[in-house]
Design a protein around this motif. Structure first.
Motif, PDB file in Angstrom:
ATOM      1  N   PRO A  38       2.014  -2.736   4.188  1.00 20.06           N
ATOM      2  CA  PRO A  38       3.088  -1.779   3.943  1.00 20.06           C
ATOM      3  C   PRO A  38       4.394  -2.537   3.723  1.00 20.06           C
ATOM      4  O   PRO A  38       4.808  -3.307   4.591  1.00 20.06           O
ATOM      5  CB  PRO A  38       3.130  -0.960   5.243  1.00 20.06           C
ATOM      6  CG  PRO A  38       2.497  -1.820   6.268  1.00 20.06           C
ATOM      7  CD  PRO A  38       1.641  -2.838   5.596  1.00 20.06           C
ATOM      8  N   ILE A  90       0.837  -1.208   0.000  1.00 17.19           N
ATOM      9  CA  ILE A  90       0.000   0.000   0.000  1.00 17.19           C
ATOM     10  C   ILE A  90       0.868   1.253   0.000  1.00 17.19           C
ATOM     11  O   ILE A  90       0.382   2.350  -0.198  1.00 17.19           O
ATOM     12  CB  ILE A  90      -0.979   0.035   1.196  1.00 17.19           C
ATOM     13  CG1 ILE A  90      -0.226  -0.086   2.527  1.00 17.19           C
ATOM     14  CG2 ILE A  90      -2.046  -0.997   1.078  1.00 17.19           C
ATOM     15  CD1 ILE A  90      -1.081   0.190   3.746  1.00 17.19           C
ATOM     16  N   ASP A  91       2.165   1.078   0.252  1.00 22.34           N
ATOM     17  CA  ASP A  91       3.041   2.250   0.338  1.00 22.34           C
ATOM     18  C   ASP A  91       3.864   2.470  -0.930  1.00 22.34           C
ATOM     19  O   ASP A  91       4.558   3.474  -1.053  1.00 22.34           O
ATOM     20  CB  ASP A  91       3.961   2.139   1.560  1.00 22.34           C
ATOM     21  CG  ASP A  91       4.637   0.782   1.669  1.00 22.34           C
ATOM     22  OD1 ASP A  91       4.239  -0.132   0.924  1.00 22.34           O
ATOM     23  OD2 ASP A  91       5.543   0.631   2.490  1.00 22.34           O
ATOM     24  N   PHE A  92       3.805   1.545  -1.860  1.00 24.05           N
ATOM     25  CA  PHE A  92       4.481   1.698  -3.150  1.00 24.05           C
ATOM     26  C   PHE A  92       3.527   1.207  -4.237  1.00 24.05           C
ATOM     27  O   PHE A  92       2.673   0.356  -3.968  1.00 24.05           O
ATOM     28  CB  PHE A  92       5.769   0.869  -3.206  1.00 24.05           C
ATOM     29  CG  PHE A  92       6.883   1.427  -2.357  1.00 24.05           C
ATOM     30  CD1 PHE A  92       7.773   2.348  -2.872  1.00 24.05           C
ATOM     31  CD2 PHE A  92       7.028   1.050  -1.035  1.00 24.05           C
ATOM     32  CE1 PHE A  92       8.790   2.887  -2.088  1.00 24.05           C
ATOM     33  CE2 PHE A  92       8.033   1.578  -0.240  1.00 24.05           C
ATOM     34  CZ  PHE A  92       8.916   2.500  -0.766  1.00 24.05           C
TER      35      PHE A  92
END
Lengths: 316, 304
Positions: A255, A200-202
């Motif tokens: 994440p 979800i962070d990249f």
């Protein structure tokens, strides 16, 4: 000795090779197409001019094969990797075998040698520019030693290519992610699994080529593409999250910077190659302009969305 | 062991809370401004399409962020945008001074070009290498148009007729001490060589007011080195102060025909110094016109 022109396909049992064998046998009916692999053939290829031999790549076997057939062209698809083994064993195996193929190709005056490498050789790094050209350094093994065999084989062939360019036409292809119903590689497994973590962070940008388009490019390479290294990718790109949406599998958002914990959890459920996590974080978008000068303008029959939707699987 | 579900829920709820908090800024927009946002959004959608580009720009996904930014642009920093008549319907290399410890000036310039010019466009800001490795920030900035400040990236974008936002002062611009406020640091030469290679005009921009957003206290070089960051300026506050900001756009700078991208440094440097002088003059003039520093009621005046 049989005077009929002949083409050797090393690693013929794989999904992509299977398709290529069919295309070559059909469209080059004047040629004998000989496939070899240590594995059994995935699907039967019903052409009279095609034959398959399951064999180990030993010196004696190989030399006999070359002596008896006088190949005009060789496709080396997939890596010459033994099942399992350590990185050191795999590296040594790949290099020794590729070197042997090149040596025999030169000795037996093969006219064309085509190696299927991978865009993985560039590595997925945070500072990758978008549209990596063929001259870009091969940095995959900087972080991940398990990619050393891929980069070393690519480099070995590239060096050999320039040294022997007067006697043999050598083409090194570095395709983006090849996917399709018959392909069973890491990215296909990742995309089609209902149990895969999605960061979800990249959200890296990816390129996908359909197996039939890739097989057609391999076929055209035989006659149309001259000596050199070529990236192979369609014009379209898509982000990982969009690609997963199209396939419609059930995903686990996480994440990726907690990768230490996550990879430990997931390694128990599914073999997750260490390097692959980098490709879920950083883009590695390749430039396709060089090969487009040589291949047919309409060779890409499948756009990215269609390619991905063909992998769609119903939720369990 | 803490379950994966726990992490997932935590991060999703964190994202939702952050979005809810930031969405409160949207209430600050007047109905006329909301109309302007919608008009610009439709124009951007038409220009860039609904899907992401190879660098990750995704207009539908960026919508929320740019709307929030526009509210902050209008009502928090009360930005005045001068010289928009200098921006034509063509692509530029937008060259600006850099200031303010945390590069909020880039966001505001981007906002101005997305909402205040006749043909709205997403300026593609060139970001430092460390930036692309940051979780969440990497994803968000790419969706909003940021790209790694790499020469190949820039040239590829220029080939696609995109406009770039470049801060040739680099990190030295944002990590200035108080005594150097509003003094341009020497520009690096890379941007000018790219302009010569691509033939794209340079558009000079001066930002006045951003130096005061994060007052400088100390440059923590040791910690920056340990964390592998290019700089770590320590500010008195990490919540931006509402300094009124002015953005001045100068006249496009034509490129000389007697040099090229491979020319020697001594032939290129005078042209770069000239651009520095132009921007420094724009900053000096802008400082004379600037509004009083914070809490004045009559800060917002119509540009032009």
């Amino acid at each position: 000795m049989n005077k009929q022109p002949s083409i050797l396909i090393i690693g013929a049992a794989g999904g992509l090779a299977n398709i290529l064998c069919g295309i070559l046998s059909k469209r080059r009916s004047e040629c004998r197409v000989i496939g070899i692999d240590t594995r059994a053939l995935k699907n039967d290829i019903d052409f009279e001019n095609f034959s398959f031999e399951r064999m180990r790549y030993t010196r004696r076997n190989f030399e006999k094969l070359f002596r008896e057939n006088k190949f005009d062209a060789i496709y080396q698809l997939g890596r010459l990797t033994p099942p399992g083994g350590t990185i050191e064993q795999r590296l040594s195996f790949s290099l020794v075998n590729t070197n042997k193929v090149l040596e025999l190709a030169q000795k037996n005056k093969v006219k064309k040698y085509i190696l299927l490498s991978s865009y993985h050789v560039y590595g997925a790094l945070a500072d990758n520019p978008v549209f990596i050209t063929e001259d870009f350094p091969l940095r995959a093994s900087i972080k991940h030693s398990e990619l050393r065999d891929v980069t070393e084989v690519d480099a070995l062939c590239t060096n050999w290519m320039w040294k022997n360019q007067d006697s043999i036409e050598t083409v090194v292809l570095r395709p983006c992610n090849i996917i399709g119903p018959q392909i069973d590689n890491t990215i296909t497994k990742y995309l089609t699994s209902h149990m895969t973590p999605v960061p979800i962070d990249f959200n890296p940008i990816l390129q996908f080529i359909h197996e039939y388009d890739m097989a057609n490019i391999l076929f055209e390479t035989l006659d149309k593409v001259p000596t050199g290294v070529y990236n192979v990718a369609p014009d379209q790109t898509i982000s990982l999250q969009e690609a997963k949406k199209i396939i419609g599998t059930k995903n686990i958002p996480f994440p990726i910077f907690t990768v230490g914990v996550v990879s430990k959890v997931f390694k128990k459920l599914w073999t997750f190659p260490g390097y692959f996590l980098d490709f879920l974080m950083y883009s590695c978008v390749i430039d396709n302009s060089k090969i487009q000068k040589y291949i047919s303008k309409d060779i890409f029959k499948y756009d990215t969305k269609k390619t991905l939707s063909l992998l769609r699987k119903p939720l369990p | 062991m803490i379950s994966l579900d726990f992490f997932t829920k935590k991060f999703i709820s964190f994202e939702q809370v952050l979005e809810k908090k930031l969405s409160a800024y949207l209430e600050m927009l007047t109905s006329k401004e909301k109309e302007q946002v919608e008009k610009s959004y439709q124009a951007l959608l038409e220009k860039y399409g609904e899907n992401e580009d190879p660098w990750g720009l995704n207009i539908p996904k960026a919508r929320k962020s740019i709307e929030i930014l526009y509210a902050i642009y209008q009502h928090y920093f009360k930005v005045r945008f001068f010289g928009k008549e200098n921006i034509k319907d063509e692509h530029y290399m937008v060259i600006s001074n850099h200031s303010g410890q945390i590069a909020i000036d880039g966001l505001l310039i981007g906002c101005a070009f997305a909402f205040e010019v006749d043909k709205p466009r997403v300026l593609r800001p060139m970001v430092e290498r460390f930036f692309t490795a940051l979780p969440f920030i990497n994803k968000w900035s790419a969706e909003c148009g940021a790209v790694l400040g790499d020469r190949d990236n820039c040239l590829n974008l220029l080939k696609r007729k995109e406009s770039l936002l470049i801060f040739p002062e680099g990190v030295r611009g944002v990590s200035k001490s108080t005594s150097d406020f509003y003094k341009l640091q020497d520009f690096t030469t890379g941007f000018y060589r790219m302009a010569l290679k691509s033939g794209v005009k340079i558009l000079p921009v001066a930002v006045v007011g951003a130096e005061e957003v994060f007052p400088y206290v100390y440059q923590a070089k040791g910690i920056a080195q340990a964390l592998n960051l290019p700089a770590l300026p320590i500010s008195a506050n990490y919540f931006p102060l509402p300094s009124p900001i002015d953005i001045h756009v100068g006249k496009p700078i034509e490129l000389p025909t007697d040099i090229n991208s491979e020319s020697e440094d001594h032939l290129i440097t005078p042209h770069i110094r000239e651009i520095e002088r132009t921007i420094q003059e724009m900053i000096n003039e802008g400082r004379e016109k600037r509004r009083p520093w914070i809490f004045s009621k009559d800060q917002k005046k119509d540009a032009n």
